[in-house]
Design a protein around this motif. Structure first.
Motif, PDB file in Angstrom:
ATOM      1  N   GLY A  44       0.805  -1.213   0.000  1.00  0.00           N
ATOM      2  CA  GLY A  44       0.000   0.000   0.000  1.00  0.00           C
ATOM      3  C   GLY A  44       0.838   1.261   0.000  1.00  0.00           C
ATOM      4  O   GLY A  44       0.527   2.240  -0.675  1.00  0.00           O
ATOM      5  N   GLY A  45       1.930   1.262   0.723  1.00  0.00           N
ATOM      6  CA  GLY A  45       2.803   2.430   0.760  1.00  0.00           C
ATOM      7  C   GLY A  45       3.524   2.640  -0.550  1.00  0.00           C
ATOM      8  O   GLY A  45       3.743   3.779  -0.988  1.00  0.00           O
ATOM      9  N   ILE A  46       3.886   1.555  -1.228  1.00  0.00           N
ATOM     10  CA  ILE A  46       4.581   1.661  -2.508  1.00  0.00           C
ATOM     11  C   ILE A  46       3.640   2.208  -3.575  1.00  0.00           C
ATOM     12  O   ILE A  46       4.008   3.087  -4.366  1.00  0.00           O
ATOM     13  N   VAL A  47       2.413   1.698  -3.592  1.00  0.00           N
ATOM     14  CA  VAL A  47       1.435   2.154  -4.578  1.00  0.00           C
ATOM     15  C   VAL A  47       1.134   3.632  -4.364  1.00  0.00           C
ATOM     16  O   VAL A  47       1.031   4.414  -5.326  1.00  0.00           O
ATOM     17  N   LEU A  48       1.011   4.050  -3.131  1.00  0.00           N
ATOM     18  CA  LEU A  48       0.744   5.459  -2.841  1.00  0.00           C
ATOM     19  C   LEU A  48       1.901   6.336  -3.306  1.00  0.00           C
ATOM     20  O   LEU A  48       1.692   7.426  -3.872  1.00  0.00           O
ATOM     21  N   THR A  52       1.703   9.177  -6.280  1.00  0.00           N
ATOM     22  CA  THR A  52       2.080  10.561  -5.986  1.00  0.00           C
ATOM     23  C   THR A  52       3.101  11.065  -7.005  1.00  0.00           C
ATOM     24  O   THR A  52       2.995  12.199  -7.495  1.00  0.00           O
ATOM     25  N   LEU A  53       4.087  10.224  -7.356  1.00  0.00           N
ATOM     26  CA  LEU A  53       5.079  10.617  -8.362  1.00  0.00           C
ATOM     27  C   LEU A  53       4.424  10.833  -9.717  1.00  0.00           C
ATOM     28  O   LEU A  53       4.777  11.785 -10.445  1.00  0.00           O
ATOM     29  N   PHE A  56       2.549  14.199  -9.590  1.00  0.00           N
ATOM     30  CA  PHE A  56       3.453  15.356  -9.703  1.00  0.00           C
ATOM     31  C   PHE A  56       4.087  15.422 -11.092  1.00  0.00           C
ATOM     32  O   PHE A  56       4.325  16.510 -11.634  1.00  0.00           O
ATOM     33  N   GLY A  57       4.349  14.271 -11.681  1.00  0.00           N
ATOM     34  CA  GLY A  57       4.896  14.264 -13.047  1.00  0.00           C
ATOM     35  C   GLY A  57       3.893  14.790 -14.039  1.00  0.00           C
ATOM     36  O   GLY A  57       4.242  15.547 -14.961  1.00  0.00           O
ATOM     37  N   ALA A  58       2.626  14.427 -13.880  1.00  0.00           N
ATOM     38  CA  ALA A  58       1.607  14.929 -14.795  1.00  0.00           C
ATOM     39  C   ALA A  58       1.381  16.422 -14.575  1.00  0.00           C
ATOM     40  O   ALA A  58       1.144  17.172 -15.546  1.00  0.00           O
ATOM     41  N   ALA A  59       1.474  16.884 -13.344  1.00  0.00           N
ATOM     42  CA  ALA A  59       1.284  18.309 -13.069  1.00  0.00           C
ATOM     43  C   ALA A  59       2.461  19.127 -13.616  1.00  0.00           C
ATOM     44  O   ALA A  59       2.276  20.252 -14.114  1.00  0.00           O
ATOM     45  N   ALA A  60       3.672  18.570 -13.588  1.00  0.00           N
ATOM     46  CA  ALA A  60       4.842  19.279 -14.076  1.00  0.00           C
ATOM     47  C   ALA A  60       4.854  19.317 -15.611  1.00  0.00           C
ATOM     48  O   ALA A  60       5.419  20.234 -16.204  1.00  0.00           O
ATOM     49  N   ALA A  61       4.239  18.321 -16.238  1.00  0.00           N
ATOM     50  CA  ALA A  61       4.232  18.270 -17.695  1.00  0.00           C
ATOM     51  C   ALA A  61       3.284  19.311 -18.291  1.00  0.00           C
ATOM     52  O   ALA A  61       3.447  19.725 -19.434  1.00  0.00           O
TER      53      ALA A  61
END
Length: 62
Positions: A44-48, A52-53, A56-61
């Motif tokens: 669950g922590g890995i998927v979260l 999140t990455l 943030f990657g889509a927001a930066a693009a």
């Protein structure tokens, strides 16, 4: 004669008190419960973190 009969009676009365074998007490072994690891809750922590990455990657693009 009374003492012989009395002695024999006491002997047989006492011998029946010790008849049979010694049975040791039965003790149950302790019950150990392990929590089984579930892969869906462990990841669950890995998927979260990956989501999140990606966010943030889509927001930066843009």
């Amino acid at each position: 004669m009374k003492s012989i009969v009395l002695g024999a009676g006491l002997f047989f009365a006492a011998s029946t008190a010790f008849a049979g074998n010694y049975d040791p007490p039965h003790i149950d072994p302790p019950v150990i419960i392990e929590d089984a690891a579930n892969s869906s809750t462990d990841s669950g922590g890995i998927v979260l973190g990956i989501m999140t990455l990606l966010l943030f990657g889509a927001a930066a693009a843009n």
